[in-house]
Design a protein around this motif. Structure first.
Motif, PDB file in Angstrom:
ATOM      1  N   VAL A   1      44.526  43.698  43.311  1.00 58.59           N
ATOM      2  CA  VAL A   1      43.129  43.275  43.124  1.00 58.59           C
ATOM      3  C   VAL A   1      42.495  42.988  44.483  1.00 58.59           C
ATOM      4  O   VAL A   1      41.346  43.366  44.755  1.00 58.59           O
ATOM      5  N   ALA A   2      43.256  42.347  45.374  1.00 55.94           N
ATOM      6  CA  ALA A   2      42.737  42.091  46.726  1.00 55.94           C
ATOM      7  C   ALA A   2      42.327  43.407  47.376  1.00 55.94           C
ATOM      8  O   ALA A   2      41.239  43.512  47.942  1.00 55.94           O
ATOM      9  N   ASP A   3      43.172  44.404  47.257  1.00 55.92           N
ATOM     10  CA  ASP A   3      42.857  45.688  47.890  1.00 55.92           C
ATOM     11  C   ASP A   3      41.677  46.387  47.233  1.00 55.92           C
ATOM     12  O   ASP A   3      40.894  47.036  47.898  1.00 55.92           O
TER      13      ASP A   3
ATOM     14  N   ARG B   1      31.373  46.761  40.033  1.00 55.48           N
ATOM     15  CA  ARG B   1      31.148  45.337  39.792  1.00 55.48           C
ATOM     16  C   ARG B   1      31.784  44.936  38.457  1.00 55.48           C
ATOM     17  O   ARG B   1      32.348  43.871  38.321  1.00 55.48           O
ATOM     18  N   LEU B   2      31.669  45.831  37.488  1.00 52.14           N
ATOM     19  CA  LEU B   2      32.326  45.529  36.209  1.00 52.14           C
ATOM     20  C   LEU B   2      33.840  45.550  36.365  1.00 52.14           C
ATOM     21  O   LEU B   2      34.560  44.774  35.731  1.00 52.14           O
ATOM     22  N   LEU B   3      34.317  46.417  37.255  1.00 46.44           N
ATOM     23  CA  LEU B   3      35.753  46.472  37.518  1.00 46.44           C
ATOM     24  C   LEU B   3      36.245  45.125  38.044  1.00 46.44           C
ATOM     25  O   LEU B   3      37.340  44.668  37.706  1.00 46.44           O
ATOM     26  N   LEU B   4      35.405  44.463  38.856  1.00 42.49           N
ATOM     27  CA  LEU B   4      35.790  43.145  39.373  1.00 42.49           C
ATOM     28  C   LEU B   4      36.009  42.170  38.215  1.00 42.49           C
ATOM     29  O   LEU B   4      37.017  41.455  38.177  1.00 42.49           O
ATOM     30  N   LEU B   5      35.084  42.158  37.280  1.00 37.90           N
ATOM     31  CA  LEU B   5      35.251  41.257  36.129  1.00 37.90           C
ATOM     32  C   LEU B   5      36.502  41.622  35.332  1.00 37.90           C
ATOM     33  O   LEU B   5      37.255  40.758  34.892  1.00 37.90           O
ATOM     34  N   ARG B   6      36.707  42.912  35.162  1.00 35.99           N
ATOM     35  CA  ARG B   6      37.874  43.326  34.399  1.00 35.99           C
ATOM     36  C   ARG B   6      39.165  42.932  35.114  1.00 35.99           C
ATOM     37  O   ARG B   6      40.136  42.499  34.497  1.00 35.99           O
ATOM     38  N   ASP B   7      39.162  43.067  36.431  1.00 41.04           N
ATOM     39  CA  ASP B   7      40.356  42.687  37.195  1.00 41.04           C
ATOM     40  C   ASP B   7      40.628  41.189  37.094  1.00 41.04           C
ATOM     41  O   ASP B   7      41.785  40.770  36.964  1.00 41.04           O
ATOM     42  N   LEU B   8      39.580  40.404  37.182  1.00 40.57           N
ATOM     43  CA  LEU B   8      39.779  38.954  37.096  1.00 40.57           C
ATOM     44  C   LEU B   8      40.260  38.555  35.706  1.00 40.57           C
ATOM     45  O   LEU B   8      41.110  37.671  35.546  1.00 40.57           O
ATOM     46  N   ARG B   9      39.708  39.236  34.716  1.00 38.04           N
ATOM     47  CA  ARG B   9      40.140  38.992  33.340  1.00 38.04           C
ATOM     48  C   ARG B   9      41.626  39.337  33.192  1.00 38.04           C
ATOM     49  O   ARG B   9      42.408  38.582  32.610  1.00 38.04           O
ATOM     50  N   GLY B  10      42.010  40.454  33.781  1.00 40.91           N
ATOM     51  CA  GLY B  10      43.409  40.885  33.726  1.00 40.91           C
ATOM     52  C   GLY B  10      44.330  39.890  34.427  1.00 40.91           C
ATOM     53  O   GLY B  10      45.401  39.539  33.911  1.00 40.91           O
ATOM     54  N   LEU B  11      43.890  39.419  35.599  1.00 42.34           N
ATOM     55  CA  LEU B  11      44.709  38.446  36.327  1.00 42.34           C
ATOM     56  C   LEU B  11      44.869  37.165  35.517  1.00 42.34           C
ATOM     57  O   LEU B  11      45.939  36.549  35.499  1.00 42.34           O
ATOM     58  N   HIS B  12      43.784  36.761  34.886  1.00 40.61           N
ATOM     59  CA  HIS B  12      43.845  35.538  34.096  1.00 40.61           C
ATOM     60  C   HIS B  12      44.871  35.675  32.977  1.00 40.61           C
ATOM     61  O   HIS B  12      45.685  34.779  32.739  1.00 40.61           O
ATOM     62  N   ARG B  13      44.861  36.811  32.333  1.00 36.60           N
ATOM     63  CA  ARG B  13      45.820  37.039  31.236  1.00 36.60           C
ATOM     64  C   ARG B  13      47.259  37.059  31.746  1.00 36.60           C
ATOM     65  O   ARG B  13      48.160  36.484  31.131  1.00 36.60           O
TER      66      ARG B  13
ATOM     67  N   GLU C   1      56.486  37.104  37.463  1.00 32.35           N
ATOM     68  CA  GLU C   1      55.929  36.653  38.752  1.00 32.35           C
ATOM     69  C   GLU C   1      55.785  37.843  39.706  1.00 32.35           C
ATOM     70  O   GLU C   1      54.827  37.930  40.466  1.00 32.35           O
ATOM     71  N   ASN C   2      56.779  38.725  39.648  1.00 34.03           N
ATOM     72  CA  ASN C   2      56.739  39.925  40.484  1.00 34.03           C
ATOM     73  C   ASN C   2      55.501  40.753  40.165  1.00 34.03           C
ATOM     74  O   ASN C   2      54.768  41.194  41.053  1.00 34.03           O
ATOM     75  N   GLU C   3      55.245  40.910  38.880  1.00 37.86           N
ATOM     76  CA  GLU C   3      54.083  41.707  38.489  1.00 37.86           C
ATOM     77  C   GLU C   3      52.787  41.004  38.858  1.00 37.86           C
ATOM     78  O   GLU C   3      51.825  41.641  39.297  1.00 37.86           O
ATOM     79  N   LEU C   4      52.787  39.702  38.701  1.00 39.10           N
ATOM     80  CA  LEU C   4      51.567  38.952  39.047  1.00 39.10           C
ATOM     81  C   LEU C   4      51.282  39.060  40.543  1.00 39.10           C
ATOM     82  O   LEU C   4      50.143  39.291  40.965  1.00 39.10           O
ATOM     83  N   ALA C   5      52.330  38.913  41.359  1.00 43.14           N
ATOM     84  CA  ALA C   5      52.150  39.044  42.813  1.00 43.14           C
ATOM     85  C   ALA C   5      51.613  40.430  43.148  1.00 43.14           C
ATOM     86  O   ALA C   5      50.656  40.566  43.942  1.00 43.14           O
TER      87      ALA C   5
ATOM     88  N   ASP D   1      36.163  36.660  49.711  1.00 39.63           N
ATOM     89  CA  ASP D   1      36.836  35.475  49.174  1.00 39.63           C
ATOM     90  C   ASP D   1      37.967  35.901  48.240  1.00 39.63           C
ATOM     91  O   ASP D   1      39.077  35.388  48.299  1.00 39.63           O
ATOM     92  N   ILE D   2      37.671  36.888  47.410  1.00 38.53           N
ATOM     93  CA  ILE D   2      38.686  37.354  46.465  1.00 38.53           C
ATOM     94  C   ILE D   2      39.843  37.981  47.237  1.00 38.53           C
ATOM     95  O   ILE D   2      41.020  37.725  46.965  1.00 38.53           O
ATOM     96  N   PHE D   3      39.499  38.764  48.245  1.00 35.50           N
ATOM     97  CA  PHE D   3      40.523  39.419  49.051  1.00 35.50           C
ATOM     98  C   PHE D   3      41.491  38.386  49.661  1.00 35.50           C
ATOM     99  O   PHE D   3      42.704  38.469  49.483  1.00 35.50           O
ATOM    100  N   HIS D   4      40.934  37.403  50.353  1.00 36.33           N
ATOM    101  CA  HIS D   4      41.811  36.465  51.068  1.00 36.33           C
ATOM    102  C   HIS D   4      42.555  35.525  50.118  1.00 36.33           C
ATOM    103  O   HIS D   4      43.754  35.280  50.290  1.00 36.33           O
ATOM    104  N   VAL D   5      41.858  34.984  49.136  1.00 36.74           N
ATOM    105  CA  VAL D   5      42.515  34.011  48.254  1.00 36.74           C
ATOM    106  C   VAL D   5      43.569  34.706  47.389  1.00 36.74           C
ATOM    107  O   VAL D   5      44.671  34.189  47.209  1.00 36.74           O
ATOM    108  N   ALA D   6      43.239  35.888  46.890  1.00 44.96           N
ATOM    109  CA  ALA D   6      44.223  36.595  46.049  1.00 44.96           C
ATOM    110  C   ALA D   6      45.506  36.848  46.839  1.00 44.96           C
ATOM    111  O   ALA D   6      46.611  36.758  46.303  1.00 44.96           O
ATOM    112  N   ARG D   7      45.362  37.155  48.115  1.00 45.86           N
ATOM    113  CA  ARG D   7      46.557  37.380  48.938  1.00 45.86           C
ATOM    114  C   ARG D   7      47.346  36.086  49.150  1.00 45.86           C
ATOM    115  O   ARG D   7      48.575  36.076  49.106  1.00 45.86           O
ATOM    116  N   ASP D   8      46.609  34.986  49.387  1.00 45.28           N
ATOM    117  CA  ASP D   8      47.314  33.696  49.498  1.00 45.28           C
ATOM    118  C   ASP D   8      48.066  33.386  48.203  1.00 45.28           C
ATOM    119  O   ASP D   8      49.194  32.889  48.226  1.00 45.28           O
ATOM    120  N   LEU D   9      47.413  33.676  47.079  1.00 49.81           N
ATOM    121  CA  LEU D   9      48.026  33.326  45.788  1.00 49.81           C
ATOM    122  C   LEU D   9      49.205  34.241  45.457  1.00 49.81           C
ATOM    123  O   LEU D   9      50.141  33.833  44.759  1.00 49.81           O
TER     124      LEU D   9
END
Lengths: 170, 817
Positions: free
Chosen positions: A25-27, A102-114, A15-19, A34-42
């Motif tokens: 990713v937000a930064d 832009r590809l980095l965004l996809l990669r980051d989201l993929r990483g977060l999902h994993r 959980e620590n690593e996910l946070a 949207d990604i910035f604000h929601v990722a921080r909330d999450l």
């Protein structure tokens, strides 16, 4: 029972690593507001999960590494850039150098999902263990926290789905 | 003309009535000076357009010009009444500075050109981009002010013809949360209530809805109930002391951004005191248990701490709402443009679901709209949704639409949610959208964080098309400007907040070469040579009535069913949808007897996670709501993203005033309206002003991390810790025309934050942290803010807002003489 302590410790760590990664990713994607604000909330949800795990750890004498991977409080004001964030941003710039942002965004989201999927499975293990042990307190903890992880997971999936078509066809 | 000064008395003369009685008629008329009704050549039926109320009126025509308006006594919406913006606003169309020829940018300057050159440039660039970069490089940003027929044409061109997912309306700024909140609770858009619920209600709760200023005629209806026997109790949630707050039985003024906590506390009290209609909940809803668990910890004391509202006031409000036999709730921007917009608006729906207060006279929800035709933007899919409240995530719905349009379903983008406005702007910013076609709206003033918006709209690589009636701030940045006809100069239908459809007929010709938006869209489709799968023209119709007939086929069988209507029928009077075999004269209320549009195979939306914004997958929805009930959706409170702090101690909220519309492109050109609110001002509470030693009329600079605005101070009834700025003021009537002249601007959106609700994607205009400093003390001049509205000064000495002889309008109680 040693294994339960291990599972709690690993989950706390995950959980620590996910946070930390949600904040990173937000930064990295501040201009995707949207990604910035929601990722921080999450990230706040993962911190809450850590807090609850830490409470359990204290009660049961399970040693947890209390240091968050990211030293900032979750209520950091979004416009600010603290030292940690600045370091992360620099890191992100280095990491992103030569890579299409832009590809980095996809990669980051993929990483977060994993990562979120990993945390979700850890909660699954804890919940199953709690049931086998008839450990109501542990089961309640998993019941309170696991839905949040699943929502983080779905968010990463949905955000990836929303962004992929434009990024991949532009 | 003798009569009433409707600038000084925006709601006119009272005609009180009691519960269940018909609202008395009062016919309001305003004609050009020196003219009487006998001088008028023709009266052409239409409805009002400078707000969402949809009041029926007749346009007075003399010698080929519009010379005034008169309310329609028989109209179900207004019973003859008109508001100040309607009485005087038509004069804007006669302005000398209307756009009358197309303009094109040559050597950096906009110069006059002809239609062929302008349209070839627009269609040519579109075709080029389609060939080079694909449909994802084309975006459309439309409005809430065109007609139904025009939106349907645009949706068909964008979704079916060009195949882009990037289509949205400025309804995203005003009504997106209304639509989303309805979709979350009822799985489909569609207003549950009716305006006539005001005639029957014993409690009316207004959430972030300053109805007195946003829908003046509807507020007249409430005032007439309050002036009659057995008046309803009024609950008002608003951080400002609005006219609604002054009339309220209980006024809750929460800290901006805490609406969800307040709503959860109200629901907590309703559940705790068992004011729940258990039979209704069991038979017609899912999700009650989750709601009860969510609000269990939200007692009034907890909410009082978070919202800074007295706990006893929360209890009083909850007692009124919980005890109501006929409860009407209305919701608007105080919820829609604030933090956790959808989650808060959904809790209002939840109040009605747990109390079984839906679908009968007096028991209704009005999730309000801001603009006159916003409802049609939503229905027709010009907000990006699929036309007819079809579900983009349901392949059967897409196939049905593809059959209607005679297209391969793959040509209609439906692989994800439609691209909302703020995402479109992001794609413009990062360069993947290269052509943006803006019609009837003004993003260079109305979007958050204007410095950013101006930067991205002026990029060299962007081809910007603006279709409008004046050279707005946005139009002055365009590559091509297309002059459009406006209300009274073209024919079409539009639908108000309570699903009432009016036919608005052409009264006069548009000025110069200006053309109707429908004609321009059809020309664009022709030049792009958009065809269906058999090679026939995709958009085959040539006039509004043909477009309406096509829309009837598209809407048939869907919740917004127009199939039983016709232009001939609408000429007899306004009709509400659904209008079909089951409701041949139109249906007044949705969801009578607890039947909803939420069957998984039929519903428009499977809903969202209201915190993360992730859409529910079809299977998730099916397992949650297999039998098509209403969905009670709980939400946890999250603190706002930009709370005040030491160096930015205020929360800035923006909003409107009674006398203006949008960015003043019309109302700023109307003498009576402009004089009532000629310049931007900033409101602050007496406590905050006293603490700083500031007085009425002092010049302040308001700053946020995004910019600065200078404005004179009005000490008003706004709650402490909050600054209010009206959002109407831009730059078209300043020397620069498009941006601040000096360092500081006057547009409120120089200051606002780029953040939006995760579910509805509505930008948040009401939660920015701000600082205020005094530039210089006043010179005895008060702030240029109206005294008749929420900006009323708390201290005496400010001259009252008056219209004078030029604003005298006729009022005839009881109908035409």
């Amino acid at each position: 029972m040693k294994r339960v302590a291990l599972a709690v410790r690993e989950l706390h760590q995950a959980e620590n690593e996910l946070a930390g990664e949600l904040l990173a990713v937000a930064d990295r994607h501040k201009d995707d507001h949207d990604i910035f604000h929601v990722a921080r909330d999450l990230a706040g949800w993962s911190r809450r999960h850590m807090h609850r795990l830490a409470e359990l750890g204290r009660e049961r004498d399970i040693a947890l590494d209390g240091r968050p991977r990211d030293p900032e409080p979750p209520d950091r004001w979004p416009g600010d850039e603290t030292l940690g964030a600045s370091v992360r941003r620099k890191g992100a710039e280095l990491l992103g150098r030569g890579e299409d942002p832009r590809l980095l965004l996809l990669r980051d989201l993929r990483g977060l999902h994993r990562m979120a999927a990993g945390v979700s499975l850890d909660w699954e293990i804890l919940a199953q263990t709690a049931q086998a042990l008839k450990d109501r307190e542990l089961l309640d903890l998993a019941k309170r926290c696991h839905p949040g992880t699943l929502r983080q997971l779905r968010w990463a999936n949905a955000t990836l789905k929303e962004n992929a078509p434009q990024i991949m066809t532009e | 003309m003798t009569g009433t000064d409707r600038i000084a008395h925006p709601w006119g003369t009272r005609t009180p009535y009691g519960p269940g009685e018909p609202w008395p008629v009062r016919v309001d008329t305003y004609l050009e000076e020196g003219l009487g009704e006998a001088d008028v050549d023709r009266w052409v039926p239409s409805a009002t357009i400078l707000h969402s109320n949809g009041d029926g009126l007749d346009i007075a025509v003399k010698d080929g010009r519009i010379v005034g308006v008169r309310g329609r006594a028989a109209d179900r919406v207004n019973h003859g009444r008109l508001g100040p913006k309607d009485l005087y606003g038509w004069q804007a169309g006669n302005s000398q500075d209307r756009l009358t020829t197309p303009l094109i940018r040559r050597d950096g300057r906009l110069v006059e050109t002809d239609w062929d050159t302008a349209m070839d440039a627009v269609a040519g660039r579109t075709r080029e981009l389609l060939d080079e970069r694909g449909p994802g490089s084309i975006g459309f940003y439309t409005t809430g002010q065109l007609f139904l027929e025009e939106y349907y044409a645009l949706a068909m061109i964008a979704h079916g013809g060009i195949g882009t997912n990037h289509l949205d309306g400025n309804t995203r700024l005003c009504t997106a949360t209304a639509a989303t909140a309805l979709k979350e609770s009822f799985a489909s858009d569609g207003q549950p209530g009716s305006y006539t619920d005001i005639d029957h209600a014993d409690v009316i709760a207004l959430y972030g809805h300053n109805m007195a200023e946003t829908q003046t005629v509807l507020w007249s209806r409430v005032l007439d109930r309050l002036g009659g026997p057995n008046p309803p109790a009024i609950v008002c949630v608003d951080p400002r002391r609005t006219p609604v707050a002054e009339a309220a039985t209980v006024h809750l003024a929460p800290v901006p951004g805490t609406n969800v906590m307040l709503m959860n506390a109200l629901l907590h009290e309703i559940i705790e005191n068992d004011r729940v209609d258990h039979d209704y909940v069991d038979r017609h809803t899912v999700g009650f248990k989750e709601l009860a668990a969510q609000v269990a910890g939200c007692d009034p004391e907890t909410a009082a701490r978070v919202c800074d509202v007295p706990a006893d006031d929360i209890r009083t409000a909850a007692r009124l709402i919980g005890g109501a036999e006929r409860l009407l709730s209305t919701v608007l921007q105080g919820f829609y443009q604030s933090h956790q917009a959808t989650a808060a608006a959904v809790q209002v729906n939840n109040v009605h679901l747990v109390r079984g207060q839906l679908g009968r006279p007096g028991a209704g929800v009005l999730q309000m709209n801001g603009q006159p035709t916003a409802e049609n933007t939503r229905e027709c899919g010009a907000d990006g949704d699929l036309p007819g409240f079809r579900n983009w995530a349901n392949d059967a719905h897409v196939e049905e639409l593809a059959r209607l349009w005679n297209l391969d379903p793959l040509r209609i983008p439906h692989y994800g949610p439609p691209t909302h406005l703020m995402k479109i702007m992001r794609y413009v910013e990062e360069g993947s959208i290269r052509l943006l076609y803006v019609c009837g709206t003004n993003p260079a003033v109305s979007l958050p964080e204007l410095r950013r918006i101006r930067r991205l709209l002026t990029q060299e690589r962007l081809f910007l098309v603006v279709q409008d009636i004046f050279l707005s701030e946005t139009a002055s940045l365009a590559d091509v400007v297309l002059p459009a006809a406006t209300w009274g100069e073209k024919t079409g239908t539009f639908t108000n907040t309570d699903r009432t459809v009016h036919l608005s007929e052409k009264a006069v010709d548009p000025p110069g070469q200006a053309r109707s938006d429908l004609d321009i869209f059809l020309d664009y489709a022709d030049r792009l040579d958009l065809r269906d799968k058999d090679g026939s023209p995709l958009v085959p119709w040539r006039d509004p009535e043909e477009a309406f007939e096509a829309w009837k086929r598209c809407s048939a069988g869907r919740p917004c069913d127009y199939s039983g209507m016709s232009y001939a029928m609408l000429r007899e009077g306004a009709v509400q949808w659904p209008c079909n075999a089951e409701h041949p004269a139109g249906g007044e209320r949705l969801y009578a007897d607890g039947r909803f549009f939420s069957d998984p195979a039929y519903c428009e939306s499977y809903g969202h996670d209201m915190i993360t914004g992730a859409p529910l997958e079809p299977d998730e929805y099916k397992s949650m709501n297999p039998f098509g009930k209403a969905v009670i959706k709980a939400a946890e409170y999250l603190p706002p993203h930009e709370p005040p702090r030491a160096d930015l101690p205020f929360t800035l909220i923006t909003g409107r005033t009674l006398y203006h519309f949008h960015t003043r492109t019309k109302t700023g050109r109307v003498p009576q309206l402009n004089a009532a609110a000629p310049e931007v001002w900033v409101e602050m509470s007496p406590e905050d002003a006293r603490e700083r030693g500031w007085a009425e009329g002092d010049l302040l600079r308001v700053t946020t991390p995004r910019g600065a605005v200078e404005a004179r101070l009005r000490i008003s009834g706004v709650r402490t810790g909050v600054l209010f700025l009206p959002f109407h003021y831009g730059y078209w009537d300043t020397p620069s025309g498009a941006e601040p002249d000096g360092a500081d601007g006057r547009a409120a959106n120089e200051l606002t934050i780029t953040d939006w609700d995760p579910a509805s994607k509505q930008p948040l205009f009401k939660t920015a942290a701000a600082q205020a400093e005094r530039v210089r003390p006043g010179d005895g001049q008060p702030a240029p803010a109206p005294t008749t509205t929420a900006s009323k000064p708390v201290e005496p000495g400010v001259p009252e807002t008056r219209g004078g002889p030029a604003a005298m309008a006729d009022e005839r109680p009881g109908g035409p003489a």
